[in-house]
Design a protein around this motif. Structure first.
Motif, PDB file in Angstrom:
ATOM      1  N   GLU A 155       0.835  -1.204   0.000  1.00 48.70           N
ATOM      2  CA  GLU A 155       0.000   0.000   0.000  1.00 48.70           C
ATOM      3  C   GLU A 155       0.871   1.255   0.000  1.00 48.70           C
ATOM      4  N   VAL A 181      -7.005   3.475  -9.069  1.00 52.25           N
ATOM      5  CA  VAL A 181      -8.107   3.920  -8.206  1.00 52.25           C
ATOM      6  C   VAL A 181      -9.363   3.091  -8.437  1.00 52.25           C
ATOM      7  N   THR A 208      -8.845   0.123  -6.098  1.00 47.48           N
ATOM      8  CA  THR A 208      -8.512   0.329  -4.682  1.00 47.48           C
ATOM      9  C   THR A 208      -9.404   1.323  -3.961  1.00 47.48           C
ATOM     10  N   PHE A 209     -10.385   1.936  -4.652  1.00 44.69           N
ATOM     11  CA  PHE A 209     -11.125   3.038  -4.023  1.00 44.69           C
ATOM     12  C   PHE A 209     -11.861   2.604  -2.757  1.00 44.69           C
ATOM     13  N   ALA A 210     -12.238   1.331  -2.674  1.00 41.33           N
ATOM     14  CA  ALA A 210     -12.967   0.865  -1.492  1.00 41.33           C
ATOM     15  C   ALA A 210     -12.102   0.057  -0.533  1.00 41.33           C
ATOM     16  N   SER A 211     -10.872  -0.235  -0.929  1.00 39.93           N
ATOM     17  CA  SER A 211     -10.017  -1.080  -0.096  1.00 39.93           C
ATOM     18  C   SER A 211      -8.813  -0.358   0.473  1.00 39.93           C
ATOM     19  N   SER A 212      -8.438   0.779  -0.098  1.00 36.44           N
ATOM     20  CA  SER A 212      -7.274   1.516   0.399  1.00 36.44           C
ATOM     21  C   SER A 212      -7.522   3.009   0.251  1.00 36.44           C
ATOM     22  N   ASP A 213      -7.915   3.640   1.330  1.00 37.26           N
ATOM     23  CA  ASP A 213      -8.157   5.080   1.270  1.00 37.26           C
ATOM     24  C   ASP A 213      -6.893   5.873   0.955  1.00 37.26           C
ATOM     25  N   PRO A 214      -5.709   5.493   1.480  1.00 35.12           N
ATOM     26  CA  PRO A 214      -4.499   6.254   1.125  1.00 35.12           C
ATOM     27  C   PRO A 214      -4.189   6.204  -0.371  1.00 35.12           C
ATOM     28  N   ARG A 249      -6.412   5.557  -2.812  1.00 33.71           N
ATOM     29  CA  ARG A 249      -7.486   6.297  -3.467  1.00 33.71           C
ATOM     30  C   ARG A 249      -7.202   7.798  -3.444  1.00 33.71           C
ATOM     31  N   ALA A 250      -6.811   8.296  -2.280  1.00 34.26           N
ATOM     32  CA  ALA A 250      -6.553   9.728  -2.142  1.00 34.26           C
ATOM     33  C   ALA A 250      -5.355  10.158  -2.979  1.00 34.26           C
ATOM     34  N   ASP A 304      -5.575  12.757  -5.987  1.00 32.03           N
ATOM     35  CA  ASP A 304      -4.777  13.985  -6.013  1.00 32.03           C
ATOM     36  C   ASP A 304      -4.096  14.166  -7.361  1.00 32.03           C
TER      37      ASP A 304
END
Length: 208
Positions: free
Chosen positions: A57, A116, A119-125, A127-128, A132
């Protein structure tokens, strides 16, 4: 979108791993890319991996930022920035995107957009970090859209921010359809349709 690697003398294990992540994920996706495969592709040991990244991650977050740095440099050097009329610069940007959309899909699609989606639902870092990168790219178009709105009043009420994000939505959607079809034409068609929409919106002269 092909990317240039740093000179050999400046490359480190960290850089090799980041570039390996960009190449592998764009070809096969985030979930299918393992740490072992990243290490093999980068030519480094697993110990070197964990020296630079505490987890896969953490690598994903760094890779998204690395992708942003590479693409920022690529677009900053493009010729379309030298055009005087902001609408010409926007059309030039899309023409530049069309030129980049040549070659194998894994070399022309977006790392941030690809990652994204998984990973949008499994890793917020992650996704962010991917968000960005995409939003920062859109923001760089906002000034040209703002100038174009002032110089060429659009046929419908729009904002520079919404047009910049719409441009990215069209491009990212084009990449998804291209992957589903297995060829580049949907991306090129999406760019052509977007160019026509912008010309109609701003009532651009036929010479644009």
């Amino acid at each position: 979108m092909t990317t240039a690697n740093p000179p050999a003398q400046t490359r480190t294990a960290r850089t090799e791993l980041l570039d390996a992540a960009l190449a592998l994920v764009r070809r096969q996706g985030w979930a299918a890319t393992s740490i072992d495969q990243l290490c093999r592709t980068a030519g480094v040991t697993k110990g070197a991996f964990f020296h630079h990244f505490v987890s896969k991650e953490a690598l994903g977050v760094a890779a998204a930022r690395h992708w942003g740095e590479i693409t920022t440099s690529l677009f900053a050097q493009a010729e379309y920035h030298r055009r005087e009329d902001p609408l010409d610069r926007i059309i030039g940007y899309l023409e530049f995107r069309a030129a980049l959309a040549q070659g194998p899909l894994e070399q022309i699609t977006c790392f941030a957009g690809t990652t994204v989606q998984e990973t949008f639902a499994s890793s917020d870092p992650i996704r962010a970090a991917c968000g960005d990168t995409i939003f920062e790219h859109a923001q760089r178009l906002e000034s040209d859209f703002s100038e174009a709105i002032a110089l060429h009043p659009p046929a419908s009420p729009v904002t520079a921010a919404s047009l910049a994000l719409h441009t990215q939505a069209v491009l990212q959607g084009g990449f998804v359809i291209a992957k589903a079809r297995g060829d580049n034409q949907p991306v090129l068609d999406a760019i052509d349709h977007l160019k026509r929409y912008i010309k109609l919106l701003f009532a651009a002269p036929a010479s644009h």
